[in-house]
Design an enzyme around this catalytic site. Structure first.
Site, PDB file in Angstrom:
ATOM      1  N   GLU A   1     -16.080   1.494  68.664  1.00  0.00           N
ATOM      2  CA  GLU A   1     -17.530   1.488  68.866  1.00  0.00           C
ATOM      3  C   GLU A   1     -17.864   1.188  70.329  1.00  0.00           C
ATOM      4  OE1 GLU A   1     -16.519  -2.702  67.306  1.00  0.00           O
ATOM      5  OE2 GLU A   1     -15.813  -0.654  66.991  1.00  0.00           O
TER       6      GLU A   1
ATOM      7  N   ASP B   1     -20.780  -1.769  74.005  1.00  0.00           N
ATOM      8  CA  ASP B   1     -20.216  -1.983  72.682  1.00  0.00           C
ATOM      9  C   ASP B   1     -21.368  -2.154  71.685  1.00  0.00           C
ATOM     10  OD1 ASP B   1     -17.432  -2.754  71.367  1.00  0.00           O
ATOM     11  OD2 ASP B   1     -18.951  -4.077  70.503  1.00  0.00           O
ATOM     12  N   ILE B   2     -21.316  -1.407  70.576  1.00  0.00           N
ATOM     13  CA  ILE B   2     -22.369  -1.505  69.560  1.00  0.00           C
ATOM     14  C   ILE B   2     -22.287  -2.889  68.901  1.00  0.00           C
ATOM     15  CG2 ILE B   2     -23.291  -0.530  67.421  1.00  0.00           C
ATOM     16  CD1 ILE B   2     -21.983   2.129  68.215  1.00  0.00           C
TER      17      ILE B   2
END
Length: 342
Positions: A253, A210-211
């Site tokens: 994301e 996950d960004i």
């Protein structure tokens, strides 16, 4: 949703009945028409049968419009796999029919030639019989012309089937692909993961990433810049995946990477490789012209345990990702570490 769990003999009977019904309508021979009449002949869909019968009573025959209406209302919700089976089955039917029709046409031609020869021989000896033969010959020619017409319709149907197959392949690919990144989407990845576990691939590992602070990225630089970040991260996953692993954009994301034949320790090394590559990203902000380089990613890594379901594997990798974020982000955490800390 249509199902085809019937015996070959029963299916063949439905097929024969469907073709018989199709021949009596004003709609052309194509998969949509076949689907309607196959379902009608199966006797499994009472509502469709009721509405088709009402239309026939009112209009005598189904045309292209009414056939399409029945298809869209009662059949269009079938899934891609059953749709492919339907098109393939209709293709086989039309191919067999064309082959049989061509054979019958050749036999009719030979029969016509024989009748013609007899008619010439009997013309002078038995005028009355010759007239009867001429009548029979005329009927035979009509039948021959009908067969040639049917051959043309079947050939057109085969061309249409080829087009439908290509469209179906393209639609299936698009349905399983993320439009922004070109990676698989969640649905596509779920299929790949299910197939992998069904094949009992040993040492299968999973990475979920996950960004970090992605909402802040969007708020600070705008959604177009956010899309560039997602695409840049996706390209890293695509490169790392190569031909051995399967990468997908799993959410907004969020990304996943499936690693068959890969032990947990090796998967952790791959996760660290991804993390370092993401940290090295530099993207120009087209508004300020400044290079943005403060992009990081958190990752959770888990290895498949014999007997567990796909959801269990995903849940353990997700728990490791949660731990990575809770411990400061920009790190890769093993599921064994996450549960030890819990």
């Amino acid at each position: 949703m249509m199902q085809y769990e019937v015996t070959k003999e029963k299916s063949a009977e439905h097929l024969r009945q469907a073709i018989h019904h199709m021949a009596m309508q004003d709609a052309a021979f194509h998969p949509v028409s076949y689907a309607v009449w196959y379902e009608y002949s199966s006797g499994e869909h009472a509502r469709l049968i009721e509405e088709v019968n009402a239309l026939i009573e009112k209009e005598k025959k189904l045309n292209e419009k009414s056939t399409a209406h029945m298809f869209n209302k009662h059949i269009a919700g079938i899934d891609a796999d059953n749709a492919k089976k339907l098109v393939d089955r209709f293709s086989e039917v039309v191919t067999d029919m064309r082959s049989s029709t061509e054979k019958a046409g050749m036999q009719t031609t030979q029969y016509t030639q024989t009748l013609d020869a007899w008619s010439n021989e009997i013309q002078q000896k038995e005028p009355q019989l010759a007239l009867q033969l001429d009548s029979l010959l005329s009927e035979t020619l009509l039948m021959k012309n009908s067969m040639q017409h049917l051959q043309g319709k079947l050939s057109s149907s085969l061309e249409e089937i080829d087009g439908l197959k290509n469209e179906m392949i393209k639609a299936r690919q698009e349905a399983l692909q993320d439009g922004l990144t070109g990676l698989m989407n969640r649905k596509g990845f779920d299929v790949v993961l299910h197939d992998c576990l069904q094949q009992h691939v040993v040492d299968t590992s999973l990475i979920i990433a996950d960004i970090d602070h992605f909402k802040k990225v969007n708020d600070s630089y705008g959604h177009l810049f956010g899309d560039k970040v997602i695409q840049a991260v996706a390209n890293i996953f695509k490169t790392v995946a190569g031909n051995h692993y399967s990468a997908a954009r799993y959410g907004g994301e969020e990304f996943v990477l499936l690693l068959p034949n890969t032990r947990l320790e090796t998967a952790h090394e791959v996760a660290e490789q991804i993390r370092h590559k993401v940290a090295a990203i530099n993207i120009k902000n087209t508004i300020t012209q400044h290079m943005i380089s403060n992009i990081t990613i958190s990752l959770g890594v888990a290895a498949y345990q014999a007997g567990e379901q796909a959801d269990d594997l995903i849940s353990r990798a997700d728990q490791a990702l949660y731990t990575a974020k809770a411990n400061g982000r920009n790190r890769a955490v093993l599921s064994t570490e996450a549960f030890a800390a819990a």
